[in-house]
Design a protein around this motif. Structure first.
Motif, PDB file in Angstrom:
ATOM      1  N   HIS A  44      -0.130  -0.472   7.219  1.00 40.60           N
ATOM      2  CA  HIS A  44      -1.798   0.047   6.978  1.00 40.60           C
ATOM      3  C   HIS A  44      -2.422  -1.279   7.279  1.00 40.60           C
ATOM      4  O   HIS A  44      -2.017  -2.370   6.875  1.00 40.60           O
ATOM      5  CB  HIS A  44      -1.732   0.168   5.583  1.00 40.60           C
ATOM      6  N   PHE A  86       0.711  -1.175   0.096  1.00 41.37           N
ATOM      7  CA  PHE A  86       0.017  -0.050   0.083  1.00 41.37           C
ATOM      8  C   PHE A  86       0.837   1.188   0.033  1.00 41.37           C
ATOM      9  O   PHE A  86       0.305   2.455  -0.035  1.00 41.37           O
ATOM     10  CB  PHE A  86      -0.862   0.130   1.048  1.00 41.37           C
ATOM     11  N   LEU A  97      -0.133   4.566  -2.011  1.00 39.17           N
ATOM     12  CA  LEU A  97      -1.336   4.318  -2.796  1.00 39.17           C
ATOM     13  C   LEU A  97      -2.240   5.196  -1.732  1.00 39.17           C
ATOM     14  O   LEU A  97      -2.209   5.505  -0.637  1.00 39.17           O
ATOM     15  CB  LEU A  97      -1.804   2.861  -2.795  1.00 39.17           C
ATOM     16  N   SER A 128       2.411  -5.089   6.086  1.00 40.53           N
ATOM     17  CA  SER A 128       1.816  -3.681   5.970  1.00 40.53           C
ATOM     18  C   SER A 128       1.836  -2.955   7.172  1.00 40.53           C
ATOM     19  O   SER A 128       1.591  -3.631   8.232  1.00 40.53           O
ATOM     20  CB  SER A 128       0.566  -3.767   5.117  1.00 40.53           C
ATOM     21  N   GLU A 154      -7.148  -4.391  -2.210  1.00 39.51           N
ATOM     22  CA  GLU A 154      -7.694  -5.191  -1.148  1.00 39.51           C
ATOM     23  C   GLU A 154      -8.762  -5.918  -1.795  1.00 39.51           C
ATOM     24  O   GLU A 154      -8.934  -7.266  -1.637  1.00 39.51           O
ATOM     25  CB  GLU A 154      -8.411  -4.146  -0.103  1.00 39.51           C
ATOM     26  N   ILE A 213      -5.879   1.636  -2.167  1.00 37.28           N
ATOM     27  CA  ILE A 213      -5.955   0.577  -1.259  1.00 37.28           C
ATOM     28  C   ILE A 213      -7.138  -0.269  -1.395  1.00 37.28           C
ATOM     29  O   ILE A 213      -7.053  -1.359  -1.374  1.00 37.28           O
ATOM     30  CB  ILE A 213      -5.766   1.242   0.285  1.00 37.28           C
TER      31      ILE A 213
END
Lengths: 245, 212, 227
Positions: free
Chosen positions: B196, B165, B168, B194, B177, B173
Motif C-alpha cells: 500500500h 497495513f 487494516l 508496504s 500513518e 491505515i
C-alpha cells in the motif's frame, strides 16, 4: 578488512591449496596403509589367546580412535565458525560428519565381527561398543539436522551448535555407559585395553592410525572443496573456473 | 539511553543477502537519521522481509555491516534491541490472552516507556473497550492494530514495520500513518515495507526498490 | 540497558506461560496419559510375572517418562513460533538465555511436575516397593528438569522445520542416555536396599551442568534457527 578476508578470500585460496594437497595426501595414505596392513596381517606375531582373529584390531582400534577424534574436530571447527563467523570453518565442520559416521560404523562392524569368535554372538552390550553405538546416533543426528535445514548457512551453524552440545555430552555418556556396564554385567573380557601390547603389534597399529588420519584429512579436503564450490557458485572465481574447464 | 546522543543513525554498508542460492540484494547502502523514514519497495520475493529482519538483528547479512550510532548492531545486541521495535508478518500477540495482558507483557519485556501505558496505547489505536476481550475474538484488523500498539509502549527510536497495513481498513491505515508521522516528528526513525502506498513527508523519506 | 533486574524478566515470562497453559488445560493432560499408557503396555507385552516386573519396572517407568518428556517438549516453542511471539522474545533487550530458562521452567512445571504425581501410582502397578517408589519420585524430580533443559536445545534447533518431530528425537534421545542410566539404576538399587547417594549426586551434578549450560545453548540455537 579482516572480515572481508575471512569471508571472501579464504574459500578460494583454500580451494586451490586443498586441490594441490589432496594427491600428496593420497599417496602418503596409500604407503602407510599398505605397510600397516602388511605388517599387521602378515608380520605381526599371532596372539597366544586369540589366534589370528585379533588382527581385526588393526582396523577396529584406529577406526574407533578416529570416530572420537573426528567428532572433536567437527565441534572445534563448528565453534570457530560460530565465534568468528568463518565460512571455511563451517564448511569443515559440515564435511566432517559423514566421514566420522563412516568410521564409527566401521568400528561397530569390526567390533561385532571381532566379538563373534570371542563371545559367540554378534553383539554384546559391552561398554565401548555401546558408547560407539550412541556416538553413531549422535553423528546421524548431526547429519539429519544438516539435511533438514534448507538454507546452507543456517544448516551449518545449527549443526555446529549440535556438535558442541554433543562434545560436552560425550564424556558424560561414555562415563555413564561404562558405569552401567560394570553395574549390570560385571567386568567383561577386557579385549580392548591390552595392558602390555607387544611392540610388534603396536607398530602396525600406530602405522594404521596414521594412515587413517591421512585418509580422513584427504577425504575431508575433498568434501570441503565440493562444499566450497557449491556455496560459492555465484561468485566470479567459480564461474571462471567452470568456464576454464 | 541513546535518546540524547547527538548522532543517532542507522547505517547500512554494502549489505548482501543470499537466500537459497539466490542473491536477493547486494551492495546495498543507506543511512537513516532522526526523523527520517526508509520505504523498501520491490516485488514479492525480492528480499524486503529479509532486509527488515537483517535490520532488526535477527538475520546475519551475508556480507556488509549494519551500524547503529556508529557501532555494529550485532556487537550492541541487547542495547540495540532496546532502541528498536519490530512488527512483522506475524502479529506476535497471544490469542489466548486479552489485549491488555498482551501489551502489559510486551511492555515489561521491552524497554518500557514511562509516558505511555498499555491503556493509552490501546486508546491510541482505538482498541479501548476491548481490553479484556480474549484476543482470539477480535477481528484480523483489530489484532493487527494490537500488534502495532506495541510500538508505543516501549522507548523505541527505530520502528521496523513489515507490511503494517495488512488487513487494516482505510480508517486503520489512517491511524497508523498518523502514528508514524508523529513518531517521525518526535525524532524517531522508521523502516517500512508496504504494498500500500505510504503517506509520509517526501522530504524525509528515502525509497529503496529491491527489484531494480 | 533495561532498568529491571533479570529476575523480573524471568518472572514475567514464567507467569505468562503458566497463564497460557492454564487457559488451555486440555493440553497438559496428554503427555500424562501417554506416560501412563506406555507403562501399562509393558506388562501386556512381557507378561505379568511380579518378579519380572519388579526387575524391569524402574527402566520401564523411566523410558516412558523420557518419551513423555520428549513428546511434550515439541510444543514448547510451537505456538510462540507460529504467532510470532518467538521473534519478539528474540528482539527483547533482556538476555535471551534468561528468557529461555523461564520458558523451560514453566514448561517443566506444566508437563514435568504432573509426571511426578502419577509416577508413584505406576510404581504400585509394577510392584516396586516403598523404597524404590520414593527413589523413583526423587529421581524424577532431579532427572526430568535435565530432560527438559537438554531437550529444549534440540527443539530450538528444529523449530520451524517441517519434519521437526522425527529429527528432534534423533537429536535428543542419545543425549538422554546418562539421565536414564543413573536414574533407573538408582531406583533398582534402592529396591535392592542399597545406598543411592552416588546416583543422586551424579544426577544433581547433571542438573547443575544442564542448568548452567543449556539456556545459553538454547538461546544460540534459537537465534540461528530464526535467522
Amino acid at each position: 578488512m579482516w572480515r572481508f578476508f575471512h569471508q571472501m578470500g579464504s574459500p578460494r585460496y583454500f580451494y586451490h591449496l586443498a586441490g594441490r594437497l589432496v594427491p600428496w595426501l593420497g599417496v602418503a595414505c596409500l604407503v602407510f596403509l599398505l605397510y600397516g596392513l602388511y605388517d599387521g596381517l602378515v608380520l605381526a606375531p599371532t596372539d597366544y589367546q586369540q589366534g589370528d582373529s585379533y588382527r581385526i584390531m588393526f582396523i577396529h582400534v584406529p577406526a574407533a580412535w578416529m570416530s572420537l577424534f573426528i567428532y572433536m574436530v567437527m565441534a572445534g571447527a563448528g565453534a570457530i565458525g560460530l565465534i568468528w563467523h568463518m565460512k571455511l570453518a563451517e564448511i569443515i565442520a559440515v564435511s566432517c560428519a559423514p566421514i566420522g559416521a563412516s568410521f564409527t560404523f566401521l568400528a561397530l562392524v569390526t567390533g561385532s565381527i571381532w566379538g563373534k569368535p570371542m563371545w559367540g554372538t554378534w553383539w554384546v552390550w559391552d561398554a565401548r561398543l555401546t558408547s560407539e553405538l550412541i556416538l553413531l546416533f549422535l553423528y546421524l543426528g548431526v547429519m539429519a539436522l544438516h539435511n533438514a535445514v534448507e538454507d546452507k548457512r543456517t544448516a551449518a551453524r545449527a549443526t555446529s551448535i549440535l556438535a558442541i552440545v554433543g562434545v560436552v555430552n560425550i564424556p558424560i555418556i561414555h562415563y555413564s555407559v561404562e558405569w552401567w556396564n560394570t553395574l549390570h554385567q560385571g567386568p567383561t573380557v577386557t579385549k580392548f585395553d591390552a595392558p602390555s601390547i607387544d611392540i610388534d603389534m603396536l607398530i602396525p597399529l600406530l602405522v594404521m592410525a596414521v594412515a587413517f588420519k591421512l585418509f580422513f584429512v584427504m577425504v575431508l579436503l575433498m568434501r570441503a572443496r565440493c562444499e566450497v564450490l557449491q556455496r560459492e557458485r555465484n561468485t566470479q572465481w567459480v564461474r571462471e573456473l567452470v568456464e576454464a574447464s | 539511553m541513546t535518546l540524547n546522543k547527538p548522532v543517532t543513525a542507522l547505517e547500512a554498508r554494502e549489505l548482501t543477502c543470499i537466500r537459497d542460492d539466490r542473491t536477493l540484494f547486494s551492495g546495498l547502502s543507506f543511512r537513516l537519521q532522526s526523523s527520517q523514514a526508509l520505504v523498501v519497495e520491490g516485488r514479492n520475493g525480492s528480499g524486503k522481509t529479509s532486509l527488515l529482519r537483517t535490520l532488526c538483528g535477527m538475520a546475519l547479512p551475508d556480507a556488509g555491516d549494519i551500524l547503529w550510532c556508529g557501532e555494529d548492531i550485532f556487537r550492541l545486541g541487547a542495547d540495540y534491541h532496546a532502541c528498536t521495535a519490530y512488527v512483522g508478518h506475524r502479529d506476535g500477540v497471544k490469542l489466548d490472552l486479552t489485549p491488555l495482558e498482551n501489551l502489559s507483557f510486551a511492555r515489561s519485556l521491552g524497554n518500557p516507556d514511562p509516558d505511555c501505558t498499555a491503556h493509552q496505547a490501546l486508546e491510541a489505536l482505538q482498541l479501548a473497550g476491548f481490553e479484556d476481550v480474549p484476543t482470539r475474538n477480535l477481528s484480523a484488523g483489530q489484532q493487527r492494530r494490537l500488534a502495532l500498539a506495541r510500538l508505543l509502549i516501549t522507548r523505541a527510536r527505530l520502528w521496523i514495520l513489515d507490511e503494517p497495513f495488512t488487513s487494516l481498513d482505510k480508517h486503520g491505515i489512517a491511524i497508523v500513518e498518523e502514528l508514524a508521522h508523529k513518531h517521525l516528528v518526535n525524532g524517531g526513525m522508521l523502516a517500512v515495507t508496504s504494498h500500500h502506498p505510504v503517506n509520509l513527508d517526501p522530504g524525509a523519506t528515502t525509497r529503496i526498490n529491491l527489484s531494480e | 540497558m533495561s532498568t529491571a533486574p533479570l529476575s523480573h524478566a524471568y518472572l514475567i515470562l514464567f507467569k505468562r506461560d503458566l497463564l497460557l497453559a492454564f487457559r488451555k488445560r486440555a493440553e497438559i493432560i496428554n503427555p500424562l496419559l501417554f506416560f501412563v499408557l506406555v507403562t501399562a503396555l509393558f506388562p501386556l507385552g512381557i507378561g505379568a510375572d511380579p518378579a519380572l516386573l519388579r526387575a524391569v519396572g524402574p527402566g520401564i517407568i523411566w523410558v516412558a517418562a523420557l518419551l513423555a518428556a520428549l513428546l511434550s517438549l515439541e510444543t514448547i516453542f510451537r505456538s510462540d513460533f507460529e504467532d510470532g511471539s518467538l521473534e519478539q522474545l528474540l528482539l527483547s533487550p533482556h538476555p535471551l538465555s534468561v528468557l529461555m530458562l523461564a520458558k523451560v521452567s514453566a514448561h517443566w512445571v506444566i508437563t514435568g511436575l504432573p509426571l511426578l504425581l502419577v509416577a508413584p501410582l505406576l510404581g504400585l502397578l509394577l510392584d516396586l516397593g516403598a523404597d524404590a517408589n520414593a527413589t523413583l519420585l526423587l529421581t524424577l524430580a532431579l532427572g526430568t528438569p535435565v530432560l527438559s533443559l537438554i531437550g529444549t536445545i534440540g527443539v530450538a534447533l528444529t523449530v520451524g522445520l517441517r519434519r521437526g518431530g522425527m529429527i528432534l528425537s534423533l537429536l535428543v534421545l542419545p543425549l538422554y542416555v546418562p539421565v536414564l542410566i543413573f536414574a533407573s539404576s538408582a531406583v533398582s538399587t534402592a529396591g535392592a536396599g542399597l545406598s543411592i547417594s552416588a546416583h543422586l549426586s551424579l544426577l544433581i551434578a547433571l542438573l547443575a551442568l544442564a542448568l548452567s549450560l543449556s539456556p545459553a545453548a538454547t538461546a544460540a540455537a534459537l537465534r540461528i534457527s530464526l535467522s
